[in-house]
Design an enzyme around this catalytic site. Structure first.
Site, PDB file in Angstrom:
ATOM      1  N   LYS A  11       0.844  -1.199   0.000  1.00 41.59           N
ATOM      2  CA  LYS A  11       0.000   0.000   0.000  1.00 41.59           C
ATOM      3  C   LYS A  11       0.882   1.253   0.000  1.00 41.59           C
ATOM      4  O   LYS A  11       0.618   2.225  -0.709  1.00 41.59           O
ATOM      5  CB  LYS A  11      -0.937  -0.019   1.223  1.00 41.59           C
ATOM      6  CG  LYS A  11      -2.066  -1.045   1.080  1.00 41.59           C
ATOM      7  CD  LYS A  11      -2.848  -1.303   2.362  1.00 41.59           C
ATOM      8  CE  LYS A  11      -3.843  -2.441   2.129  1.00 41.59           C
ATOM      9  NZ  LYS A  11      -4.598  -2.860   3.320  1.00 41.59           N
ATOM     10  N   GLN A  44      -4.897  -1.838   9.485  1.00 47.74           N
ATOM     11  CA  GLN A  44      -4.798  -3.174   8.873  1.00 47.74           C
ATOM     12  C   GLN A  44      -5.397  -4.235   9.807  1.00 47.74           C
ATOM     13  O   GLN A  44      -5.068  -4.298  10.987  1.00 47.74           O
ATOM     14  CB  GLN A  44      -3.321  -3.487   8.570  1.00 47.74           C
ATOM     15  CG  GLN A  44      -3.088  -4.732   7.749  1.00 47.74           C
ATOM     16  CD  GLN A  44      -3.648  -4.647   6.326  1.00 47.74           C
ATOM     17  OE1 GLN A  44      -3.735  -3.581   5.744  1.00 47.74           O
ATOM     18  NE2 GLN A  44      -4.041  -5.775   5.779  1.00 47.74           N
ATOM     19  N   ASP A  90     -11.426   2.319   3.855  1.00 45.39           N
ATOM     20  CA  ASP A  90     -11.766   0.897   3.771  1.00 45.39           C
ATOM     21  C   ASP A  90     -13.281   0.688   3.629  1.00 45.39           C
ATOM     22  O   ASP A  90     -13.730  -0.396   3.266  1.00 45.39           O
ATOM     23  CB  ASP A  90     -11.349   0.180   5.070  1.00 45.39           C
ATOM     24  CG  ASP A  90      -9.991  -0.475   4.973  1.00 45.39           C
ATOM     25  OD1 ASP A  90      -9.645  -0.962   3.881  1.00 45.39           O
ATOM     26  OD2 ASP A  90      -9.286  -0.520   5.996  1.00 45.39           O
TER      27      ASP A  90
HETATM   28  N1  GUN Z   1      -6.973  -7.124   5.928  1.00 44.93           N
HETATM   29  C1  GUN Z   1      -7.241  -7.849   4.813  1.00 44.93           C
HETATM   30  N2  GUN Z   1      -7.831  -7.086   3.870  1.00 44.93           N
HETATM   31  C2  GUN Z   1      -7.933  -5.843   4.412  1.00 44.93           C
HETATM   32  C3  GUN Z   1      -8.443  -4.612   3.909  1.00 44.93           C
HETATM   33  O1  GUN Z   1      -8.954  -4.502   2.786  1.00 44.93           O
HETATM   34  N3  GUN Z   1      -8.357  -3.558   4.763  1.00 44.93           N
HETATM   35  C4  GUN Z   1      -7.823  -3.666   6.018  1.00 44.93           C
HETATM   36  N4  GUN Z   1      -7.815  -2.578   6.774  1.00 44.93           N
HETATM   37  N5  GUN Z   1      -7.354  -4.796   6.492  1.00 44.93           N
HETATM   38  C5  GUN Z   1      -7.395  -5.879   5.693  1.00 44.93           C
END
Ligand code: GUN
Length: 287
Positions: free
Chosen positions: A52, A96, A119
């Site tokens: 990211k 995350q 998200d």
């Molecule tokens: N863990 C796995 N996929 C995601 C996601 O799309 N966003 C976040 N914040 N955590 C994750």
């Protein structure tokens, strides 16, 4: 002939669009910033977060990473989120998941300002998706809709079957397909006659988390098959679909790797740009 939907290529197109959007904002003196919080040292989460960050760098988005120790107290995490909510240089906040067990995931998600919730996990944004009036969509379902649009695959009137009912993928996926006038069925571990239901699908989305779960006898000839899975089998990355057996039956199919995965980060970048525009009082184009 089955068409392989190239998520890698489509994600590059989305990211290029975002890069230009970020550039346009910069020309007007508006910066775009994303804060990514990671608690603990789950190896998969570390890789996701690093990807990211790299994507942000490539597109001109300021990224700030907050790597917190696994024993971080709930109050300290909430305090950080509160600070980021008030920080005008930060347009998007992502924590995350999964979080270490002692932390209250629901409370953490609810603490993120809905305007910065790139998200789209906050109950406010989940509700907005439900009523079809939303700025942010969880990145994986958003990426799948982008791939379908890119391939000119219309959803209207189609039988859409989603296997999996998670808050991150299955449920929002079903809503997005419904908003585009699909006839949507959500299947899960308690579903009876799973095979028969899957066989009715014109568009089949597999978000189960089990390698080779979708076999050829579950797929209708000419179906579009979207594989959200990210599994390891015999040390190899593979999806939820038995790709070799299903591909010849499908009109179009996403591979793993190189399908849904790359789209997820691209859509996060798009959500971050959208957040920055909204916060600057600028119009956001309709999807
Ligand atoms: N863990 C796995 N996929 C995601 C996601 O799309 N966003 C976040 N914040 N955590 C994750």
């Amino acid at each position: 002939m089955s068409k392989r939907i190239d998520g890698k290529q489509i994600s590059l197109e989305v990211k290029e669009r975002v890069r230009l959007g970020v550039q346009e904002l910069a020309a007007q003196g508006v910066s775009v910033g994303l804060a990514v919080i990671i608690v603990g040292d789950d190896p998969a989460s570390k890789i996701y977060v690093s990807n990211k960050k790299k994507a942000c760098e490539a597109l001109g988005i300021d990224s700030r990473e907050y790597a917190l120790p696994a024993d971080t107290a709930q109050a300290d995490l909430l305090e950080l989120i509160d600070r980021l909510n008030k920080d005008s240089h930060i347009n998007g906040i992502l924590c995350q998941l999964p979080l270490p067990k002692h932390l209250d995931e629901k409370a953490v998600i609810a603490a993120i300002s809905p305007e910065k919730d790139v998200d789209a996990f906050h109950p406010h944004n989940v509700g907005r998706i439900m009523i079809g009036d939303y700025d942010f969509v969880p990145c994986t379902p958003a990426g799948i809709m982008e791939m379908l649009a890119h391939e000119n695959i219309s959803v209207e009137g189609k039988n859409c079957v989603v296997i999996g009912r998670s808050n991150i993928v299955g449920k929002p996926m079903a809503m997005l397909l419904l908003h585009q006038n699909g006839t949507v069925t959500i299947c899960h571990s308690k579903t009876r006659n799973l095979k028969e239901i899957c066989k009715t699908a014109d568009i089949l989305v597999a978000a189960v988390g089990k390698a080779n779960f979708v076999t050829a006898d579950m797929v209708k000839e000419g179906a579009v098959v979207i594989d959200v899975g990210m599994n390891r089998a015999d040390g190899k990355l593979c999806g939820d679909v038995d790709f070799a057996a299903v591909e010849p039956k499908a009109a179009a199919i996403t591979p793993v790797p190189g399908g849904v995965g790359p789209m997820t980060i691209a859509m996060l970048m798009q959500n971050t740009l959208t957040a920055a525009k909204r916060q600057a009082g600028m119009p956001v184009k309709d999807r």
